[in-house]
Write an enzyme that holds these catalytic residues in place. Sequence first.
Site, PDB file in Angstrom:
ATOM      1  N   ASN A 177      41.663  86.844 -20.878  1.00 38.94           N
ATOM      2  CA  ASN A 177      41.602  86.145 -19.601  1.00 38.94           C
ATOM      3  C   ASN A 177      40.703  86.792 -18.563  1.00 38.94           C
ATOM      4  O   ASN A 177      40.069  86.090 -17.781  1.00 38.94           O
ATOM      5  CB  ASN A 177      43.012  86.025 -19.024  1.00 38.94           C
ATOM      6  CG  ASN A 177      43.035  85.346 -17.680  1.00 38.94           C
ATOM      7  OD1 ASN A 177      42.863  84.145 -17.582  1.00 38.94           O
ATOM      8  ND2 ASN A 177      43.245  86.127 -16.621  1.00 38.94           N
ATOM      9  N   ASP A 236      44.135  78.829 -13.454  1.00 36.55           N
ATOM     10  CA  ASP A 236      42.995  79.483 -14.086  1.00 36.55           C
ATOM     11  C   ASP A 236      42.960  80.962 -13.697  1.00 36.55           C
ATOM     12  O   ASP A 236      42.805  81.838 -14.541  1.00 36.55           O
ATOM     13  CB  ASP A 236      41.708  78.773 -13.668  1.00 36.55           C
ATOM     14  CG  ASP A 236      40.466  79.292 -14.382  1.00 36.55           C
ATOM     15  OD1 ASP A 236      40.590  80.202 -15.221  1.00 36.55           O
ATOM     16  OD2 ASP A 236      39.374  78.783 -14.110  1.00 36.55           O
ATOM     17  N   ASP A 295      47.148  87.098 -25.262  1.00 33.85           N
ATOM     18  CA  ASP A 295      47.842  87.257 -23.995  1.00 33.85           C
ATOM     19  C   ASP A 295      47.502  86.134 -23.021  1.00 33.85           C
ATOM     20  O   ASP A 295      46.367  85.649 -22.979  1.00 33.85           O
ATOM     21  CB  ASP A 295      47.438  88.614 -23.387  1.00 33.85           C
ATOM     22  CG  ASP A 295      48.191  88.945 -22.119  1.00 33.85           C
ATOM     23  OD1 ASP A 295      49.425  89.044 -22.184  1.00 33.85           O
ATOM     24  OD2 ASP A 295      47.547  89.103 -21.069  1.00 33.85           O
ATOM     25  N   HIS A 329      46.346  80.675 -18.725  1.00 35.63           N
ATOM     26  CA  HIS A 329      45.417  80.951 -17.644  1.00 35.63           C
ATOM     27  C   HIS A 329      43.940  80.769 -17.982  1.00 35.63           C
ATOM     28  O   HIS A 329      43.090  81.021 -17.121  1.00 35.63           O
ATOM     29  CB  HIS A 329      45.639  82.380 -17.136  1.00 35.63           C
ATOM     30  CG  HIS A 329      47.041  82.622 -16.684  1.00 35.63           C
ATOM     31  ND1 HIS A 329      47.518  82.183 -15.477  1.00 35.63           N
ATOM     32  CD2 HIS A 329      48.080  83.249 -17.290  1.00 35.63           C
ATOM     33  CE1 HIS A 329      48.792  82.542 -15.351  1.00 35.63           C
ATOM     34  NE2 HIS A 329      49.153  83.177 -16.443  1.00 35.63           N
ATOM     35  N   GLU A 374      50.987  83.954 -26.375  1.00 34.55           N
ATOM     36  CA  GLU A 374      51.943  84.027 -25.277  1.00 34.55           C
ATOM     37  C   GLU A 374      51.618  82.892 -24.307  1.00 34.55           C
ATOM     38  O   GLU A 374      50.756  83.017 -23.448  1.00 34.55           O
ATOM     39  CB  GLU A 374      51.859  85.374 -24.548  1.00 34.55           C
ATOM     40  CG  GLU A 374      52.893  85.477 -23.443  1.00 34.55           C
ATOM     41  CD  GLU A 374      52.434  86.318 -22.259  1.00 34.55           C
ATOM     42  OE1 GLU A 374      53.299  86.927 -21.618  1.00 34.55           O
ATOM     43  OE2 GLU A 374      51.237  86.349 -21.979  1.00 34.55           O
TER      44      GLU A 374
END
Length: 491
Positions: free
Chosen positions: A101, A196, A233, A237, A263
Amino acid sequence: MNGVMIQYFHWYHPGDLWNEFADRVILLKDLGFTAAWMPPAPKGDLGTEGRGYDPYDLYDLGEFDQKGGVPTRYGTREEYLNAIEKAHEAGISVYADIVLNHRMGGDENEWITVHEVDENNRNNIISEPFDVSANTRFTFPARKGKYSDFIWDYRCFSGIDTAWKNRKKITGIFKIHNEYGTEWTDDVSHQLGNYDYLMGADVEYRNPHVIQEMKNWIRWYSETTQVDGFRLDALKHFSSDFLKEWITYIKTEVDPGCYILGEFWKDDAEKIGIFSDKMDELISCFDAPLHYNFFRASEEGSDYDLRRILTGSLLEKRPLYSVSFVENHDTQQLQALESTVKDWFKPLAYAIILLSEEAYPCVFYPDLFGAEYTDIKDGEEINIVMPKVEILPALLKARHQFAYGEQIRYFDHPNCIAWVRKGDEDHSVCVTIISNSEEGSKEIEIGKEYAYAVFKDFLGYRNDEVTADGNGKAVFRVNARSVSVWVRSDA
Protein backbone atom coordinates in the site's frame (compact mmCIF):
# COMPACT_ATOMS: atom_id res chain seq x y z
CA MET A 1 -3.48 -33.45 5.36
CA ASN A 2 -5.27 -31.14 7.84
CA GLY A 3 -2.94 -28.22 7.21
CA VAL A 4 -2.41 -25.67 9.95
CA MET A 5 -0.54 -22.37 9.84
CA ILE A 6 1.33 -20.46 12.51
CA GLN A 7 1.68 -16.68 12.54
CA TYR A 8 5.30 -16.77 13.61
CA PHE A 9 5.57 -13.30 15.14
CA HIS A 10 3.66 -10.73 17.14
CA TRP A 11 3.91 -6.95 17.23
CA TYR A 12 6.31 -6.83 20.17
CA HIS A 13 8.62 -9.68 19.20
CA PRO A 14 12.10 -8.52 20.28
CA GLY A 15 13.90 -9.49 17.05
CA ASP A 16 16.40 -12.03 15.69
CA LEU A 17 13.33 -13.90 14.52
CA TRP A 18 14.79 -15.64 11.46
CA ASN A 19 17.35 -17.51 13.57
CA GLU A 20 14.79 -18.32 16.25
CA PHE A 21 12.42 -19.74 13.64
CA ALA A 22 15.17 -21.83 12.03
CA ASP A 23 15.97 -23.34 15.44
CA ARG A 24 12.32 -24.24 16.02
CA VAL A 25 11.25 -25.71 12.68
CA ILE A 26 11.53 -29.31 13.91
CA LEU A 27 9.41 -28.46 16.96
CA LEU A 28 6.83 -26.82 14.68
CA LYS A 29 6.82 -29.86 12.40
CA ASP A 30 6.31 -32.18 15.37
CA LEU A 31 3.38 -30.03 16.53
CA GLY A 32 1.74 -30.55 13.15
CA PHE A 33 2.30 -27.18 11.49
CA THR A 34 2.37 -27.28 7.72
CA ALA A 35 2.88 -23.56 7.02
CA ALA A 36 4.34 -20.46 8.65
CA TRP A 37 3.29 -16.85 8.02
CA MET A 38 6.40 -14.73 8.53
CA PRO A 39 6.56 -10.94 9.10
CA PRO A 40 7.62 -8.53 6.34
CA ALA A 41 11.28 -9.08 5.45
CA PRO A 42 12.17 -5.87 3.50
CA LYS A 43 14.00 -2.96 5.12
CA GLY A 44 11.71 -0.39 6.68
CA ASP A 45 12.09 3.29 7.45
CA LEU A 46 12.57 2.58 11.17
CA GLY A 47 15.33 0.03 10.62
CA THR A 48 15.65 -2.44 13.48
CA GLU A 49 12.94 -0.56 15.40
CA GLY A 50 10.33 -1.20 12.70
CA ARG A 51 8.09 -4.21 12.26
CA GLY A 52 8.21 -4.32 8.48
CA TYR A 53 4.97 -2.41 7.92
CA ASP A 54 6.97 0.77 7.29
CA PRO A 55 8.46 -0.37 3.93
CA TYR A 56 11.35 1.59 2.51
CA ASP A 57 13.21 -0.69 0.07
CA LEU A 58 11.49 -3.92 -0.98
CA TYR A 59 14.75 -5.25 -2.47
CA ASP A 60 16.67 -4.92 0.80
CA LEU A 61 16.04 -8.08 2.84
CA GLY A 62 18.79 -7.19 5.30
CA GLU A 63 21.65 -6.83 2.81
CA PHE A 64 22.45 -3.12 2.53
CA ASP A 65 23.54 -0.52 5.06
CA GLN A 66 20.35 1.56 5.03
CA LYS A 67 18.15 3.09 7.72
CA GLY A 68 20.69 2.62 10.47
CA GLY A 69 22.30 -0.69 9.57
CA VAL A 70 22.32 -3.86 7.50
CA PRO A 71 19.90 -6.20 9.31
CA THR A 72 16.20 -5.63 9.79
CA ARG A 73 14.50 -6.18 13.14
CA TYR A 74 14.33 -9.86 12.29
CA GLY A 75 17.85 -10.42 10.93
CA THR A 76 19.86 -10.45 7.71
CA ARG A 77 19.06 -11.63 4.21
CA GLU A 78 21.23 -14.72 4.70
CA GLU A 79 19.40 -15.59 7.94
CA TYR A 80 16.02 -15.10 6.24
CA LEU A 81 16.89 -17.37 3.33
CA ASN A 82 18.32 -19.95 5.73
CA ALA A 83 15.12 -19.93 7.77
CA ILE A 84 13.06 -20.59 4.64
CA GLU A 85 15.40 -23.40 3.59
CA LYS A 86 15.16 -25.01 7.05
CA ALA A 87 11.36 -24.80 6.90
CA HIS A 88 11.31 -26.50 3.51
CA GLU A 89 13.58 -29.26 4.78
CA ALA A 90 11.02 -29.88 7.54
CA GLY A 91 8.13 -29.87 5.06
CA ILE A 92 6.78 -26.50 6.21
CA SER A 93 5.61 -23.95 3.64
CA VAL A 94 6.51 -20.29 4.17
CA TYR A 95 4.15 -17.38 3.46
CA ALA A 96 5.85 -13.98 3.21
CA ASP A 97 4.04 -10.88 4.47
CA ILE A 98 3.94 -8.24 1.73
CA VAL A 99 3.08 -4.55 2.21
CA LEU A 100 1.97 -3.05 -1.11
CA ASN A 101 0.00 0.00 0.00
CA HIS A 102 2.64 2.56 0.92
CA ARG A 103 6.30 3.53 1.26
CA MET A 104 8.09 5.40 4.05
CA GLY A 105 11.42 7.16 4.51
CA GLY A 106 12.09 8.68 1.08
CA ASP A 107 15.64 9.78 0.31
CA GLU A 108 14.93 13.21 -1.22
CA ASN A 109 12.28 15.92 -1.12
CA GLU A 110 10.38 17.18 -4.18
CA TRP A 111 8.23 20.23 -4.81
CA ILE A 112 4.72 19.02 -5.54
CA THR A 113 1.17 20.33 -5.71
CA VAL A 114 -1.42 18.93 -3.30
CA HIS A 115 -4.80 19.67 -1.79
CA GLU A 116 -5.96 18.67 1.67
CA VAL A 117 -8.97 16.41 2.32
CA ASP A 118 -11.17 15.81 5.35
CA GLU A 119 -9.71 12.97 7.43
CA ASN A 120 -13.21 11.58 8.06
CA ASN A 121 -14.44 11.97 4.47
CA ARG A 122 -11.58 11.82 2.00
CA ASN A 123 -13.89 12.89 -0.85
CA ASN A 124 -14.37 16.25 0.88
CA ILE A 125 -11.70 18.72 -0.29
CA ILE A 126 -10.94 21.30 2.42
CA SER A 127 -8.28 23.45 0.72
CA GLU A 128 -7.33 24.97 -2.58
CA PRO A 129 -4.31 23.38 -4.31
CA PHE A 130 -0.97 24.54 -2.89
CA ASP A 131 2.71 23.71 -3.26
CA VAL A 132 4.71 21.82 -0.65
CA SER A 133 8.01 20.07 -0.25
CA ALA A 134 7.50 16.35 0.36
CA ASN A 135 9.69 13.32 0.99
CA THR A 136 8.53 11.44 -2.14
CA ARG A 137 11.73 10.56 -4.01
CA PHE A 138 13.24 7.14 -3.29
CA THR A 139 16.66 6.53 -4.86
CA PHE A 140 18.11 3.85 -2.50
CA PRO A 141 21.68 5.18 -2.71
CA ALA A 142 23.18 2.35 -0.64
CA ARG A 143 21.81 -0.31 -2.99
CA LYS A 144 23.19 1.53 -6.05
CA GLY A 145 20.75 0.03 -8.53
CA LYS A 146 21.41 -3.61 -7.63
CA TYR A 147 18.38 -5.78 -8.53
CA SER A 148 16.47 -2.72 -9.85
CA ASP A 149 17.32 0.83 -10.95
CA PHE A 150 13.72 2.03 -10.61
CA ILE A 151 13.42 5.44 -8.94
CA TRP A 152 10.21 6.28 -7.09
CA ASP A 153 9.01 9.89 -7.23
CA TYR A 154 5.78 11.85 -6.69
CA ARG A 155 4.27 10.37 -9.86
CA CYS A 156 4.39 6.97 -8.13
CA PHE A 157 2.27 8.16 -5.20
CA SER A 158 -1.28 9.40 -4.74
CA GLY A 159 -1.13 10.93 -1.28
CA ILE A 160 0.98 11.84 1.77
CA ASP A 161 0.36 12.79 5.39
CA THR A 162 3.39 15.00 6.05
CA ALA A 163 4.90 17.89 4.07
CA TRP A 164 6.67 21.24 4.48
CA LYS A 165 5.04 24.55 3.60
CA ASN A 166 6.89 27.82 4.07
CA ARG A 167 9.56 25.79 5.91
CA LYS A 168 7.00 24.59 8.45
CA LYS A 169 6.01 20.97 8.87
CA ILE A 170 2.33 20.30 8.24
CA THR A 171 0.33 17.13 8.76
CA GLY A 172 -3.00 15.94 7.41
CA ILE A 173 -4.13 13.93 4.40
CA PHE A 174 -2.93 15.53 1.20
CA LYS A 175 -3.91 14.39 -2.31
CA ILE A 176 -0.96 14.62 -4.71
CA HIS A 177 -1.56 16.20 -8.12
CA ASN A 178 0.12 14.35 -10.99
CA GLU A 179 -0.73 13.01 -14.46
CA TYR A 180 -2.95 10.34 -12.90
CA GLY A 181 -5.38 12.93 -11.64
CA THR A 182 -6.42 14.87 -8.58
CA GLU A 183 -8.93 12.26 -7.36
CA TRP A 184 -8.35 9.12 -5.34
CA THR A 185 -8.75 5.83 -7.17
CA ASP A 186 -12.30 4.59 -6.74
CA ASP A 187 -11.72 0.80 -6.66
CA VAL A 188 -10.94 0.74 -2.91
CA SER A 189 -13.03 0.51 0.26
CA HIS A 190 -15.50 3.38 0.56
CA GLN A 191 -15.05 3.57 4.30
CA LEU A 192 -14.41 7.23 5.25
CA GLY A 193 -15.70 8.15 1.79
CA ASN A 194 -12.65 6.70 0.08
CA TYR A 195 -10.06 4.63 1.94
CA ASP A 196 -7.30 4.79 -0.69
CA TYR A 197 -5.06 6.64 1.75
CA LEU A 198 -3.82 4.79 4.83
CA MET A 199 -0.34 6.05 5.74
CA GLY A 200 3.05 7.14 4.42
CA ALA A 201 3.47 7.82 0.71
CA ASP A 202 0.44 6.07 -0.79
CA VAL A 203 1.38 4.06 -3.89
CA GLU A 204 -0.30 5.11 -7.16
CA TYR A 205 -1.36 1.94 -8.97
CA ARG A 206 -2.73 3.84 -11.96
CA ASN A 207 0.89 4.45 -12.96
CA PRO A 208 1.83 1.69 -15.46
CA HIS A 209 5.53 2.01 -14.56
CA VAL A 210 4.68 1.23 -10.91
CA ILE A 211 2.66 -1.80 -11.98
CA GLN A 212 5.52 -3.12 -14.08
CA GLU A 213 8.05 -2.53 -11.30
CA MET A 214 5.86 -4.41 -8.83
CA LYS A 215 5.64 -7.33 -11.26
CA ASN A 216 9.41 -7.30 -11.68
CA TRP A 217 9.86 -7.17 -7.92
CA ILE A 218 7.52 -10.04 -7.07
CA ARG A 219 9.24 -12.26 -9.63
CA TRP A 220 12.61 -11.35 -8.09
CA TYR A 221 11.28 -11.95 -4.57
CA SER A 222 9.76 -15.30 -5.43
CA GLU A 223 12.85 -16.56 -7.24
CA THR A 224 15.23 -15.21 -4.58
CA THR A 225 13.43 -16.51 -1.50
CA GLN A 226 11.55 -19.55 -2.84
CA VAL A 227 8.61 -18.77 -0.55
CA ASP A 228 5.43 -20.75 -1.10
CA GLY A 229 2.92 -17.95 -0.80
CA PHE A 230 2.18 -14.39 0.25
CA ARG A 231 0.10 -12.72 2.93
CA LEU A 232 -0.99 -9.35 1.55
CA ASP A 233 -1.47 -6.45 3.96
CA ALA A 234 -4.21 -3.79 4.01
CA LEU A 235 -6.17 -4.80 0.90
CA LYS A 236 -8.99 -2.33 1.57
CA HIS A 237 -6.67 0.54 0.79
CA PHE A 238 -5.38 0.09 -2.74
CA SER A 239 -6.64 -0.68 -6.22
CA SER A 240 -8.46 -3.99 -6.47
CA ASP A 241 -8.04 -3.76 -10.26
CA PHE A 242 -4.27 -3.67 -9.84
CA LEU A 243 -4.41 -6.44 -7.25
CA LYS A 244 -6.33 -8.79 -9.52
CA GLU A 245 -3.92 -8.12 -12.41
CA TRP A 246 -0.90 -8.60 -10.14
CA ILE A 247 -2.13 -11.85 -8.55
CA THR A 248 -3.06 -13.21 -11.97
CA TYR A 249 0.49 -12.42 -13.11
CA ILE A 250 1.93 -14.30 -10.14
CA LYS A 251 -0.25 -17.35 -10.71
CA THR A 252 0.26 -17.49 -14.48
CA GLU A 253 3.84 -16.31 -14.99
CA VAL A 254 5.70 -16.63 -11.67
CA ASP A 255 4.37 -19.53 -9.60
CA PRO A 256 1.06 -21.24 -10.47
CA GLY A 257 1.00 -22.99 -7.10
CA CYS A 258 1.54 -19.82 -5.07
CA TYR A 259 -0.87 -19.45 -2.13
CA ILE A 260 -2.27 -15.93 -1.72
CA LEU A 261 -3.82 -14.85 1.58
CA GLY A 262 -5.23 -11.38 2.06
CA GLU A 263 -6.05 -9.08 4.96
CA PHE A 264 -9.33 -7.50 3.88
CA TRP A 265 -10.35 -6.38 7.35
CA LYS A 266 -14.14 -6.30 7.60
CA ASP A 267 -16.42 -7.68 10.30
CA ASP A 268 -18.98 -8.51 7.60
CA ALA A 269 -18.47 -11.75 5.65
CA GLU A 270 -20.75 -10.51 2.85
CA LYS A 271 -18.42 -7.57 2.14
CA ILE A 272 -15.39 -9.86 2.19
CA GLY A 273 -17.32 -12.12 -0.20
CA ILE A 274 -17.90 -9.27 -2.64
CA PHE A 275 -14.16 -8.61 -2.62
CA SER A 276 -13.44 -12.32 -3.12
CA ASP A 277 -15.79 -12.40 -6.10
CA LYS A 278 -13.99 -9.43 -7.62
CA MET A 279 -10.71 -11.36 -7.25
CA ASP A 280 -12.29 -14.38 -9.01
CA GLU A 281 -11.53 -16.34 -5.82
CA LEU A 282 -7.80 -16.20 -6.55
CA ILE A 283 -7.20 -15.20 -2.95
CA SER A 284 -8.10 -16.50 0.51
CA CYS A 285 -9.04 -14.07 3.29
CA PHE A 286 -8.71 -13.94 7.06
CA ASP A 287 -11.98 -14.60 8.86
CA ALA A 288 -12.22 -11.36 10.85
CA PRO A 289 -15.96 -11.88 11.52
CA LEU A 290 -15.22 -15.18 13.30
CA HIS A 291 -12.52 -13.47 15.39
CA TYR A 292 -15.06 -10.88 16.52
CA ASN A 293 -17.52 -13.67 17.41
CA PHE A 294 -14.80 -15.20 19.61
CA PHE A 295 -14.05 -11.81 21.16
CA ARG A 296 -17.70 -11.15 22.00
CA ALA A 297 -18.17 -14.69 23.31
CA SER A 298 -15.19 -14.29 25.65
CA GLU A 299 -16.48 -10.92 26.89
CA GLU A 300 -20.10 -11.99 27.43
CA GLY A 301 -19.46 -15.39 29.02
CA SER A 302 -22.61 -17.40 29.67
CA ASP A 303 -24.75 -14.61 28.18
CA TYR A 304 -23.35 -15.41 24.73
CA ASP A 305 -25.40 -17.83 22.63
CA LEU A 306 -22.92 -20.44 21.40
CA ARG A 307 -25.37 -21.59 18.75
CA ARG A 308 -24.40 -18.43 16.85
CA ILE A 309 -20.62 -18.78 17.20
CA LEU A 310 -20.18 -19.32 13.44
CA THR A 311 -22.97 -16.98 12.34
CA GLY A 312 -21.80 -14.42 9.81
CA SER A 313 -18.31 -15.92 9.56
CA LEU A 314 -16.35 -16.79 6.44
CA LEU A 315 -16.07 -20.32 7.82
CA GLU A 316 -19.85 -20.48 7.55
CA LYS A 317 -20.20 -18.59 4.23
CA ARG A 318 -17.04 -19.42 2.22
CA PRO A 319 -15.00 -22.03 4.07
CA LEU A 320 -12.75 -22.94 1.14
CA TYR A 321 -11.44 -19.36 0.91
CA SER A 322 -11.20 -18.57 4.62
CA VAL A 323 -8.39 -18.67 7.16
CA SER A 324 -9.61 -18.89 10.76
CA PHE A 325 -7.73 -17.28 13.63
CA VAL A 326 -8.29 -16.46 17.29
CA GLU A 327 -6.23 -13.27 17.27
CA ASN A 328 -3.23 -11.65 15.60
CA HIS A 329 -0.69 -8.83 15.89
CA ASP A 330 -3.33 -6.15 15.25
CA THR A 331 -5.86 -7.44 17.79
CA GLN A 332 -3.44 -8.08 20.66
CA GLN A 333 -3.53 -5.70 23.60
CA LEU A 334 -2.31 -2.12 22.99
CA GLN A 335 -2.61 -2.44 19.20
CA ALA A 336 -4.80 -0.58 16.70
CA LEU A 337 -7.56 -3.20 16.40
CA GLU A 338 -7.35 -4.37 20.01
CA SER A 339 -10.03 -7.01 20.54
CA THR A 340 -8.23 -9.58 22.60
CA VAL A 341 -10.01 -12.87 23.21
CA LYS A 342 -10.00 -13.55 26.96
CA ASP A 343 -7.74 -16.34 28.17
CA TRP A 344 -10.56 -18.58 29.45
CA PHE A 345 -12.18 -18.76 26.01
CA LYS A 346 -9.07 -19.36 23.93
CA PRO A 347 -9.08 -23.17 24.35
CA LEU A 348 -12.71 -23.18 23.18
CA ALA A 349 -11.95 -20.93 20.21
CA TYR A 350 -8.93 -22.99 19.18
CA ALA A 351 -10.99 -26.17 19.43
CA ILE A 352 -13.47 -24.64 16.99
CA ILE A 353 -10.90 -23.65 14.35
CA LEU A 354 -8.66 -26.70 14.76
CA LEU A 355 -11.30 -29.43 14.83
CA SER A 356 -13.98 -28.09 12.48
CA GLU A 357 -14.41 -29.42 8.97
CA GLU A 358 -13.09 -27.20 6.13
CA ALA A 359 -11.32 -24.77 8.49
CA TYR A 360 -7.77 -23.66 7.66
CA PRO A 361 -6.58 -22.50 11.09
CA CYS A 362 -3.84 -20.02 11.93
CA VAL A 363 -2.27 -20.19 15.42
CA PHE A 364 -0.90 -16.96 16.93
CA TYR A 365 2.71 -17.07 18.15
CA PRO A 366 2.08 -15.91 21.78
CA ASP A 367 -0.69 -18.47 22.24
CA LEU A 368 1.89 -21.21 21.63
CA PHE A 369 5.02 -19.69 23.18
CA GLY A 370 3.71 -16.93 25.47
CA ALA A 371 4.79 -13.29 25.35
CA GLU A 372 5.44 -10.34 27.64
CA TYR A 373 5.86 -6.72 26.55
CA THR A 374 5.51 -3.10 27.61
CA ASP A 375 4.06 -0.14 25.73
CA ILE A 376 2.66 3.31 26.39
CA LYS A 377 -1.09 3.98 26.38
CA ASP A 378 -2.58 7.36 27.30
CA GLY A 379 0.78 8.39 28.74
CA GLU A 380 0.99 5.37 31.03
CA GLU A 381 3.45 2.50 30.71
CA ILE A 382 1.57 -0.79 30.65
CA ASN A 383 3.03 -4.27 30.99
CA ILE A 384 1.19 -7.07 29.20
CA VAL A 385 1.63 -10.79 29.85
CA MET A 386 0.21 -13.21 27.29
CA PRO A 387 0.34 -16.71 28.78
CA LYS A 388 0.58 -19.81 26.64
CA VAL A 389 -2.64 -21.63 25.85
CA GLU A 390 -1.44 -24.73 27.67
CA ILE A 391 -3.82 -27.13 25.93
CA LEU A 392 -2.87 -25.90 22.44
CA PRO A 393 -0.29 -28.65 21.67
CA ALA A 394 -2.89 -31.29 22.58
CA LEU A 395 -5.47 -29.61 20.34
CA LEU A 396 -2.95 -29.54 17.49
CA LYS A 397 -2.32 -33.25 18.02
CA ALA A 398 -6.06 -33.91 18.08
CA ARG A 399 -6.40 -32.12 14.74
CA HIS A 400 -3.67 -34.25 13.22
CA GLN A 401 -5.02 -37.52 14.58
CA PHE A 402 -8.80 -37.17 14.68
CA ALA A 403 -10.22 -34.19 12.74
CA TYR A 404 -11.29 -36.11 9.63
CA GLY A 405 -14.46 -37.04 7.85
CA GLU A 406 -18.01 -35.72 7.76
CA GLN A 407 -19.04 -33.25 10.44
CA ILE A 408 -22.35 -33.31 12.29
CA ARG A 409 -23.18 -30.32 14.49
CA TYR A 410 -25.14 -30.30 17.73
CA PHE A 411 -25.54 -26.54 18.02
CA ASP A 412 -28.77 -26.90 20.01
CA HIS A 413 -28.12 -25.16 23.35
CA PRO A 414 -27.01 -21.55 24.03
CA ASN A 415 -24.33 -22.61 26.52
CA CYS A 416 -23.22 -26.04 25.32
CA ILE A 417 -22.54 -27.14 21.75
CA ALA A 418 -20.82 -30.14 20.20
CA TRP A 419 -19.81 -31.53 16.85
CA VAL A 420 -18.81 -34.95 15.61
CA ARG A 421 -16.12 -35.73 13.05
CA LYS A 422 -17.01 -39.19 11.76
CA GLY A 423 -13.48 -40.15 10.73
CA ASP A 424 -12.38 -42.08 7.64
CA GLU A 425 -10.64 -45.34 6.77
CA ASP A 426 -7.57 -44.37 8.77
CA HIS A 427 -9.00 -42.18 11.53
CA SER A 428 -11.54 -42.85 14.26
CA VAL A 429 -14.57 -40.78 15.29
CA CYS A 430 -14.06 -37.65 17.41
CA VAL A 431 -16.60 -35.69 19.49
CA THR A 432 -15.79 -32.11 20.54
CA ILE A 433 -17.99 -30.45 23.16
CA ILE A 434 -17.64 -26.95 24.66
CA SER A 435 -19.42 -25.01 27.39
CA ASN A 436 -19.34 -21.30 28.22
CA SER A 437 -21.30 -21.77 31.44
CA GLU A 438 -21.75 -24.67 33.86
CA GLU A 439 -20.94 -28.32 33.25
CA GLY A 440 -22.74 -29.56 30.15
CA SER A 441 -23.57 -32.75 28.30
CA LYS A 442 -24.84 -34.00 24.96
CA GLU A 443 -26.46 -37.28 24.01
CA ILE A 444 -24.95 -38.14 20.64
CA GLU A 445 -25.65 -41.04 18.31
CA ILE A 446 -22.26 -41.94 16.88
CA GLY A 447 -23.29 -45.03 14.95
CA LYS A 448 -23.87 -48.73 15.51
CA GLU A 449 -20.30 -49.50 14.49
CA TYR A 450 -19.33 -47.91 17.83
CA ALA A 451 -21.69 -50.03 19.95
CA TYR A 452 -20.19 -50.48 23.43
CA ALA A 453 -17.08 -48.51 22.46
CA VAL A 454 -15.31 -46.75 25.32
CA PHE A 455 -14.31 -43.09 24.98
CA LYS A 456 -11.89 -40.84 26.89
CA ASP A 457 -11.22 -37.10 26.88
CA PHE A 458 -8.11 -36.68 24.75
CA LEU A 459 -7.39 -33.33 26.44
CA GLY A 460 -7.47 -34.88 29.91
CA TYR A 461 -9.82 -32.30 31.39
CA ARG A 462 -12.18 -35.11 32.38
CA ASN A 463 -11.02 -38.37 33.94
CA ASP A 464 -14.24 -40.36 33.49
CA GLU A 465 -14.87 -42.72 30.59
CA VAL A 466 -17.95 -42.89 28.40
CA THR A 467 -19.33 -46.18 27.07
CA ALA A 468 -21.70 -46.17 24.10
CA ASP A 469 -24.82 -48.33 24.25
CA GLY A 470 -25.73 -51.11 21.82
CA ASN A 471 -26.94 -48.57 19.24
CA GLY A 472 -23.75 -46.49 19.42
CA LYS A 473 -25.37 -43.74 21.48
CA ALA A 474 -23.61 -42.07 24.41
CA VAL A 475 -23.74 -39.03 26.68
CA PHE A 476 -20.58 -36.90 26.48
CA ARG A 477 -19.79 -34.31 29.13
CA VAL A 478 -17.73 -31.16 29.44
CA ASN A 479 -16.58 -29.18 32.48
CA ALA A 480 -17.81 -25.66 33.16
CA ARG A 481 -16.31 -23.07 30.76
CA SER A 482 -14.21 -25.75 29.13
CA VAL A 483 -13.73 -28.07 26.17
CA SER A 484 -13.37 -31.83 25.88
CA VAL A 485 -12.42 -33.92 22.87
CA TRP A 486 -13.76 -37.46 23.20
CA VAL A 487 -12.00 -40.23 21.25
CA ARG A 488 -11.98 -43.99 21.51
CA SER A 489 -9.84 -45.09 24.42
CA ASP A 490 -7.93 -47.44 22.11
CA ALA A 491 -7.50 -44.85 19.33
